[in-house]
Design a protein around this motif. Structure first.
Motif, PDB file in Angstrom:
ATOM      1  N   ASP A  99       0.820  -1.218   0.000  1.00 35.06           N
ATOM      2  CA  ASP A  99       0.000   0.000   0.000  1.00 35.06           C
ATOM      3  C   ASP A  99       0.850   1.262   0.000  1.00 35.06           C
ATOM      4  O   ASP A  99       0.607   2.202   0.751  1.00 35.06           O
ATOM      5  N   ASN A 100       1.858   1.268  -0.852  1.00 37.97           N
ATOM      6  CA  ASN A 100       2.692   2.459  -0.986  1.00 37.97           C
ATOM      7  C   ASN A 100       3.138   2.578  -2.435  1.00 37.97           C
ATOM      8  O   ASN A 100       3.920   1.752  -2.916  1.00 37.97           O
ATOM      9  N   PRO A 101       2.600   3.571  -3.194  1.00 38.06           N
ATOM     10  CA  PRO A 101       1.706   4.642  -2.718  1.00 38.06           C
ATOM     11  C   PRO A 101       0.227   4.222  -2.716  1.00 38.06           C
ATOM     12  O   PRO A 101      -0.180   3.390  -3.520  1.00 38.06           O
ATOM     13  N   GLY A 102      -0.540   4.795  -1.830  1.00 37.87           N
ATOM     14  CA  GLY A 102      -1.976   4.538  -1.764  1.00 37.87           C
ATOM     15  C   GLY A 102      -2.283   3.069  -1.553  1.00 37.87           C
ATOM     16  O   GLY A 102      -1.799   2.454  -0.608  1.00 37.87           O
ATOM     17  N   THR A 103      -3.070   2.489  -2.454  1.00 39.83           N
ATOM     18  CA  THR A 103      -3.399   1.067  -2.370  1.00 39.83           C
ATOM     19  C   THR A 103      -2.524   0.233  -3.300  1.00 39.83           C
ATOM     20  O   THR A 103      -2.783  -0.953  -3.513  1.00 39.83           O
ATOM     21  N   THR A 104      -1.479   0.842  -3.851  1.00 39.30           N
ATOM     22  CA  THR A 104      -0.578   0.152  -4.769  1.00 39.30           C
ATOM     23  C   THR A 104       0.568  -0.495  -4.002  1.00 39.30           C
ATOM     24  O   THR A 104       1.216   0.149  -3.171  1.00 39.30           O
ATOM     25  N   GLN A 120       8.149  -2.989  -9.804  1.00 36.76           N
ATOM     26  CA  GLN A 120       6.892  -3.530 -10.316  1.00 36.76           C
ATOM     27  C   GLN A 120       5.778  -3.248  -9.314  1.00 36.76           C
ATOM     28  O   GLN A 120       6.000  -3.284  -8.098  1.00 36.76           O
ATOM     29  N   THR A 121       4.574  -2.995  -9.817  1.00 34.80           N
ATOM     30  CA  THR A 121       3.475  -2.614  -8.932  1.00 34.80           C
ATOM     31  C   THR A 121       2.214  -3.417  -9.209  1.00 34.80           C
ATOM     32  O   THR A 121       2.028  -3.961 -10.307  1.00 34.80           O
ATOM     33  N   SER A 122       1.353  -3.474  -8.190  1.00 32.53           N
ATOM     34  CA  SER A 122       0.055  -4.129  -8.312  1.00 32.53           C
ATOM     35  C   SER A 122      -0.839  -3.622  -7.194  1.00 32.53           C
ATOM     36  O   SER A 122      -0.350  -3.221  -6.131  1.00 32.53           O
ATOM     37  N   THR A 123      -2.142  -3.648  -7.419  1.00 36.51           N
ATOM     38  CA  THR A 123      -3.082  -3.285  -6.362  1.00 36.51           C
ATOM     39  C   THR A 123      -3.692  -4.533  -5.720  1.00 36.51           C
ATOM     40  O   THR A 123      -4.559  -4.424  -4.855  1.00 36.51           O
ATOM     41  N   SER A 124      -3.213  -5.709  -6.129  1.00 34.66           N
ATOM     42  CA  SER A 124      -3.801  -6.962  -5.640  1.00 34.66           C
ATOM     43  C   SER A 124      -2.774  -7.888  -4.998  1.00 34.66           C
ATOM     44  O   SER A 124      -3.032  -9.073  -4.826  1.00 34.66           O
ATOM     45  N   LEU A 125      -1.624  -7.360  -4.657  1.00 33.50           N
ATOM     46  CA  LEU A 125      -0.574  -8.175  -4.034  1.00 33.50           C
ATOM     47  C   LEU A 125      -0.617  -7.915  -2.530  1.00 33.50           C
ATOM     48  O   LEU A 125       0.149  -7.129  -1.998  1.00 33.50           O
TER      49      LEU A 125
END
Length: 211
Positions: A99-104, A120-125
């Motif tokens: 959750d940094n940044p936000g919900t990422t 690499q980024t995800s909002t579901s990890l």
């Protein structure tokens, strides 16, 4: 990291697998016959887990984080920085910043104190491992992305932090083990003094010592 109920990171008080974390490993390949993907580290299994592989044929590191079908992969070619993993120990570190940044959620790979490729980024990890066993240099119980042989080489350091270290903190860890780096300056540069080969010379450093 052998069989037993304590092999799962989720058994640590507070279950750190659901929060930000950093792993750091120093490894050196044996330089033998190439065997393809080798397991340096893995925890979790086919639903939730983390794995770090080194391919001794291509000189590529692959980091995989899997959470319930969401897979995030970081790869880095050691040839891109002319690094021979069989000549000396290599520091590999990665951070999972939830959750940094936000919900990422952000996954960043480092090699020898420097960021290795794009984060690499995800909002579901939402976590980086399940209740399964962990293996250092091998698979113990299962792995998140199938494939890989036991690691052929040496592992000198393994560190786990229950937080996402900053770049400067990863660099500090590297420098503490590898020692200070010396940069050679061309003697033709302005203000430099040329030294005749074979002639004794004293060099005073900014640290106050002499070489």
């Amino acid at each position: 990291f052998r069989s037993g109920s304590q092999d799962s990171f989720s058994n640590i008080t507070g279950d750190p697998t659901n929060a930000s974390a950093t792993f750091e490993i120093w490894f050196m390949d044996d330089g033998g016959t190439a065997s393809g993907d080798q397991i340096i580290f893995e925890t979790g299994a086919a639903v939730d887990g983390t794995s770090l592989k080194f391919n001794d044929a291509t000189n590529v590191l692959t980091l995989n984080l899997l959470d319930s079908g969401t897979l995030v992969t970081n790869t880095f070619d050691l040839d891109s920085i002319s690094l021979d993993a069989s000549a000396d120990f290599v520091q590999v570190a990665w951070t999972y910043d939830r959750d940094n940044p936000g919900t990422t959620d952000t996954v960043t790979l480092y090699v020898n104190g420097a960021q290795a490729g794009a984060a690499q980024t995800s909002t579901s990890l939402n976590d980086w491992a399940g209740p399964d066993d962990s293996g250092l240099g091998r698979i113990d119980g299962g792995i998140n992305v199938a494939g890989g042989n036991p690691f052929a080489g040496e592992i000198a350091i393994f560190r786990f932090y229950e937080s996402a270290l900053s770049l400067s903190e990863v660099q500090q860890n590297y420098s503490t083990v590898a020692g200070p780096q010396i940069t050679l300056i061309d003697s033709t540069m302005s203000g430099a003094t040329a030294v005749t080969p074979g002639t004794p010379a004293t060099i005073t450093t900014d640290l106050g010592g002499e070489v």
